[in-house]
Design a protein around this motif. Structure first.
Motif, PDB file in Angstrom:
ATOM      1  N   GLY A 124     -45.795 -47.454-114.656  1.00  0.00           N
ATOM      2  CA  GLY A 124     -46.860 -48.245-114.043  1.00  0.00           C
ATOM      3  C   GLY A 124     -46.262 -49.056-112.921  1.00  0.00           C
ATOM      4  N   ALA A 125     -47.090 -49.639-112.088  1.00  0.00           N
ATOM      5  CA  ALA A 125     -46.574 -50.447-110.977  1.00  0.00           C
ATOM      6  C   ALA A 125     -47.563 -51.566-110.677  1.00  0.00           C
ATOM      7  CB  ALA A 125     -46.345 -49.584-109.729  1.00  0.00           C
ATOM      8  N   VAL A 126     -47.146 -52.792-110.957  1.00  0.00           N
ATOM      9  CA  VAL A 126     -47.953 -53.957-110.612  1.00  0.00           C
ATOM     10  C   VAL A 126     -47.198 -54.723-109.534  1.00  0.00           C
ATOM     11  CG1 VAL A 126     -49.110 -56.009-111.484  1.00  0.00           C
ATOM     12  CG2 VAL A 126     -48.939 -53.995-112.925  1.00  0.00           C
ATOM     13  N   GLY A 127     -46.226 -55.560-109.918  1.00  0.00           N
ATOM     14  CA  GLY A 127     -45.418 -56.252-108.918  1.00  0.00           C
ATOM     15  C   GLY A 127     -44.362 -55.341-108.315  1.00  0.00           C
ATOM     16  N   THR A 135     -32.620 -51.627-103.501  1.00  0.00           N
ATOM     17  CA  THR A 135     -33.166 -51.267-104.805  1.00  0.00           C
ATOM     18  C   THR A 135     -34.633 -51.698-104.891  1.00  0.00           C
ATOM     19  OG1 THR A 135     -31.039 -51.442-105.930  1.00  0.00           O
ATOM     20  CG2 THR A 135     -32.999 -51.636-107.307  1.00  0.00           C
ATOM     21  N   VAL A 136     -35.466 -50.802-105.392  1.00  0.00           N
ATOM     22  CA  VAL A 136     -36.877 -51.106-105.597  1.00  0.00           C
ATOM     23  C   VAL A 136     -37.062 -51.587-107.035  1.00  0.00           C
ATOM     24  CG1 VAL A 136     -39.228 -50.185-105.620  1.00  0.00           C
ATOM     25  CG2 VAL A 136     -37.571 -49.345-103.930  1.00  0.00           C
ATOM     26  N   TYR A 137     -37.589 -52.794-107.184  1.00  0.00           N
ATOM     27  CA  TYR A 137     -37.864 -53.348-108.503  1.00  0.00           C
ATOM     28  C   TYR A 137     -39.377 -53.397-108.706  1.00  0.00           C
ATOM     29  CZ  TYR A 137     -32.992 -54.884-108.395  1.00  0.00           C
ATOM     30  OH  TYR A 137     -31.613 -54.922-108.316  1.00  0.00           O
ATOM     31  N   VAL A 138     -39.808 -53.008-109.890  1.00  0.00           N
ATOM     32  CA  VAL A 138     -41.233 -52.903-110.168  1.00  0.00           C
ATOM     33  C   VAL A 138     -41.547 -53.510-111.533  1.00  0.00           C
ATOM     34  CG1 VAL A 138     -43.155 -51.303-110.530  1.00  0.00           C
ATOM     35  CG2 VAL A 138     -41.436 -50.809-108.785  1.00  0.00           C
ATOM     36  N   ALA A 147     -43.309 -51.638-120.884  1.00  0.00           N
ATOM     37  CA  ALA A 147     -43.603 -52.860-120.139  1.00  0.00           C
ATOM     38  C   ALA A 147     -42.308 -53.597-119.805  1.00  0.00           C
ATOM     39  CB  ALA A 147     -44.530 -53.763-120.951  1.00  0.00           C
ATOM     40  N   GLY A 148     -42.240 -54.116-118.589  1.00  0.00           N
ATOM     41  CA  GLY A 148     -41.058 -54.845-118.163  1.00  0.00           C
ATOM     42  C   GLY A 148     -40.762 -54.607-116.704  1.00  0.00           C
ATOM     43  N   VAL A 149     -39.495 -54.715-116.340  1.00  0.00           N
ATOM     44  CA  VAL A 149     -39.063 -54.499-114.964  1.00  0.00           C
ATOM     45  C   VAL A 149     -38.273 -53.199-114.892  1.00  0.00           C
ATOM     46  CG1 VAL A 149     -37.679 -55.385-113.045  1.00  0.00           C
ATOM     47  CG2 VAL A 149     -39.003 -56.969-114.477  1.00  0.00           C
ATOM     48  N   TRP A 150     -38.658 -52.362-113.935  1.00  0.00           N
ATOM     49  CA  TRP A 150     -37.972 -51.101-113.688  1.00  0.00           C
ATOM     50  C   TRP A 150     -37.229 -51.186-112.360  1.00  0.00           C
ATOM     51  CZ3 TRP A 150     -38.570 -46.266-116.499  1.00  0.00           C
ATOM     52  CH2 TRP A 150     -39.250 -46.436-117.709  1.00  0.00           C
ATOM     53  N   ALA A 151     -36.132 -50.430-112.265  1.00  0.00           N
ATOM     54  CA  ALA A 151     -35.304 -50.467-111.058  1.00  0.00           C
ATOM     55  C   ALA A 151     -35.042 -49.056-110.552  1.00  0.00           C
ATOM     56  CB  ALA A 151     -33.980 -51.171-111.332  1.00  0.00           C
ATOM     57  N   ALA A 152     -35.081 -48.918-109.221  1.00  0.00           N
ATOM     58  CA  ALA A 152     -34.789 -47.639-108.572  1.00  0.00           C
ATOM     59  C   ALA A 152     -33.789 -47.881-107.458  1.00  0.00           C
ATOM     60  CB  ALA A 152     -36.069 -47.009-108.031  1.00  0.00           C
ATOM     61  N   PRO A 153     -32.476 -47.856-107.766  1.00  0.00           N
ATOM     62  CA  PRO A 153     -31.458 -48.028-106.725  1.00  0.00           C
ATOM     63  C   PRO A 153     -31.505 -46.863-105.746  1.00  0.00           C
ATOM     64  CG  PRO A 153     -30.528 -48.327-108.932  1.00  0.00           C
ATOM     65  CD  PRO A 153     -31.890 -47.720-109.098  1.00  0.00           C
ATOM     66  N   VAL A 162     -35.268 -54.080-117.885  1.00  0.00           N
ATOM     67  CA  VAL A 162     -35.452 -54.991-119.011  1.00  0.00           C
ATOM     68  C   VAL A 162     -36.885 -54.873-119.513  1.00  0.00           C
ATOM     69  CG1 VAL A 162     -36.118 -56.935-117.524  1.00  0.00           C
ATOM     70  CG2 VAL A 162     -35.151 -57.392-119.780  1.00  0.00           C
ATOM     71  N   GLY A 163     -37.060 -55.011-120.806  1.00  0.00           N
ATOM     72  CA  GLY A 163     -38.396 -55.013-121.368  1.00  0.00           C
ATOM     73  C   GLY A 163     -38.984 -56.414-121.380  1.00  0.00           C
TER      74      GLY A 163
END
Length: 339
Positions: A124-127, A135-138, A147-153, A162-163
C-alpha cells in the motif's frame, strides 16, 4: 500487491469514513460553515482548554481554476507527494505503487500516468518521502502485518523497514539524524524511525489522539520546528507545533490553530511561516498565517475533490495538490496552483 479492500479508499468507504465524517463533499457550497458529520464527539479537558477557534475569511483568493498536471482517473489515485533534491515529483498511489514525474515536465499540464514512471510496488502507499540517498520511503496502512514503513533503496529490492500497527500515515525525513518522523492516525502518535529500522515513540500527546482521525500530515519549518495536523477534533481541525530539542527529542507541544476552517486537515506544508492545509472533507486548501488567521485559497469551484496533500515546488511558488477524490475516482489528479 495487496487486495484493494485493504487500501485507504476501501477504509474510507467503510465504517471508518462514517466515523470520521470524511465524506467528500464536491457538491457542498465551500463558502458555507463546515458541519461535523462525526458521531457525537465529547470534548476532552484538553480540547476545552484550547483557545477560541480563529475566524476564516471563507473567501477564495484564487483568480483561476487549478491546473491539472497529471490526471489519474479510476481507483488508483494519489494520496501523498514528495520532491527529491533534483526537483522530481514523487507521488504514492493508494493501491500500492510510487510514481515519479521528472523535473523537466513539472511545468506541464494535461499529463497522464503514462507520462510518469512507476518506480516500485508494495502492499500500500499512503505517505511518501525521499531520503537524501534517493531511497523511497512509504507508509503503508494495510491493517495487517504489512502496515508500517517500507523502503526502496536505489537499485535494490523493496522491503518493510519497520512495522507500525494502526494507520501509519505521513512521513517526514530528518536528514540530520538519519531518521523519519511518522504519524500514526489511529492512536495519535508520532514515531521516530531510523534508517536502520529502529523505532521509538517521539511524541505522544493527548491533542494528537481524538475519537475520530488524529495525527495526520507533518511538516517542518525553516527553524526546525515540527508541525502536525490533526484531522478531526470534534467539530474542528487542529495544528500542533513541536520544537525539536538539541538531542532530537520532542519539546513541549503547543496548539497553533484549532478551527472549523481546517476540519479535515490532512497533508500540510509551510512557506514563509504560513501553514497550508489540505482540508479534505471540505474540498478546500486553507492558509493559516503566523497569527492563526485562516484564508481559503482554493475550493471545489477550482477543482478540488477531497484534497489529501499539499506541497510546494522547491524551485518556484507553485503549490501542488493531491486530489484523493474518495467518492468520485475519476477526479483523482495531481493539481497545481500558482501562489
Amino acid at each position: 500487491m495487496l487486495d484493494d479492500s485493504l487500501t485507504r479508499r476501501a477504509l474510507l468507504a467503510s465504517g471508518v469514513a462514517a466515523t470520521l465524517g470524511l465524506t467528500g463533499c464536491a457538491e457542498t457550497d465551500p463558502s458555507s460553515t463546515p458541519v461535523d458529520t462525526a458521531t457525537g464527539d465529547t470534548a476532552t479537558a484538553t480540547e476545552t482548554a484550547l483557545t477560541t477557534p480563529q475566524p476564516d475569511t471563507q473567501a477564495s483568493t484564487s483568480t483561476s481554476s487549478l491546473e491539472t498536471v497529471v490526471s489519474i482517473p479510476g481507483e488508483r489515485v494519489p494520496e501523498n507527494m514528495a520532491f527529491d533534491a533534483d526537483g522530481n515529483l514523487y507521488f504514492g498511489i493508494t493501491a500500492g505503487e510510487v510514481r515519479r514525474l521528472s523535473s523537466d515536465r513539472i511545468g506541464e499540464t494535461g499529463l497522464t500516468l503514462a507520462d510518469t514512471e512507476q518506480l516500485v510496488t508494495m502492499p500500500g502507499a499512503v505517505g511518501v518521502e525521499i531520503g537524501p540517498d534517493g531511497t523511497v520511503y512509504v507508509a503503508a496502512a494495510t491493517q495487517d502485518d504489512n502496515a508500517g514503513v517500507w523502503a526502496a533503496p536505489p537499485g535494490d529490492e523493496v522491503s518493510q523497514l519497520v512495522g507500525i500497527s494502526g494507520f501509519p500515515n505521513d512521513i517526514l525525513f530528518d536528514v540530520g539524524r538519519s531518521r523519519m518522523l511518522v504519524t500514526e492516525s489511529s492512536s495519535g502518535v508520532v514515531y521516530a524511525v531510523g534508517t536502520d529500522g529502529l523505532r521509538e515513540r517521539w511524541l505522544d500527546d493527548d491533542r494528537l489522539a481524538t475519537e475520530s482521525f488524529g495525527a495526520n500530515g507533518i511538516t517542518r519549518g525553516t527553524d526546525g520546528t515540527i508541525y502536525i495536523a490533526v484531522t478531526q477534533a470534534g467539530e474542528t481541525g487542529r495544528l500542533i507545533e513541536v520544537p525539536v530539542q538539541p538531542d532530537g527529542s520532542a519539546g513541549e507541544a503547543s496548539t497553533v490553530s484549532e478551527t472549523e476552517a481546517i476540519l479535515g486537515a490532512d497533508g500540510i506544508t509551510i512557506r514563509d511561516g504560513d501553514i497550508y492545509v489540505a482540508a479534505n472533507s471540505q474540498n478546500r486548501v486553507v492558509r493559516v498565517d503566523t497569527g492563526g488567521t485562516t484564508e481559503t485559497i482554493a475550493t471545489a469551484d477550482d477543482g478540488l475533490v477531497f484534497p489529501s496533500d499539499v506541497l510546494f515546488d522547491p524551485t518556484s511558488n507553485d503549490l501542488f495538490i493531491c486530489n484523493f477524490a474518495n467518492q468520485s475516482p475519476d477526479d483523482g489528479a495531481i493539481l497545481r496552483k500558482k501562489i
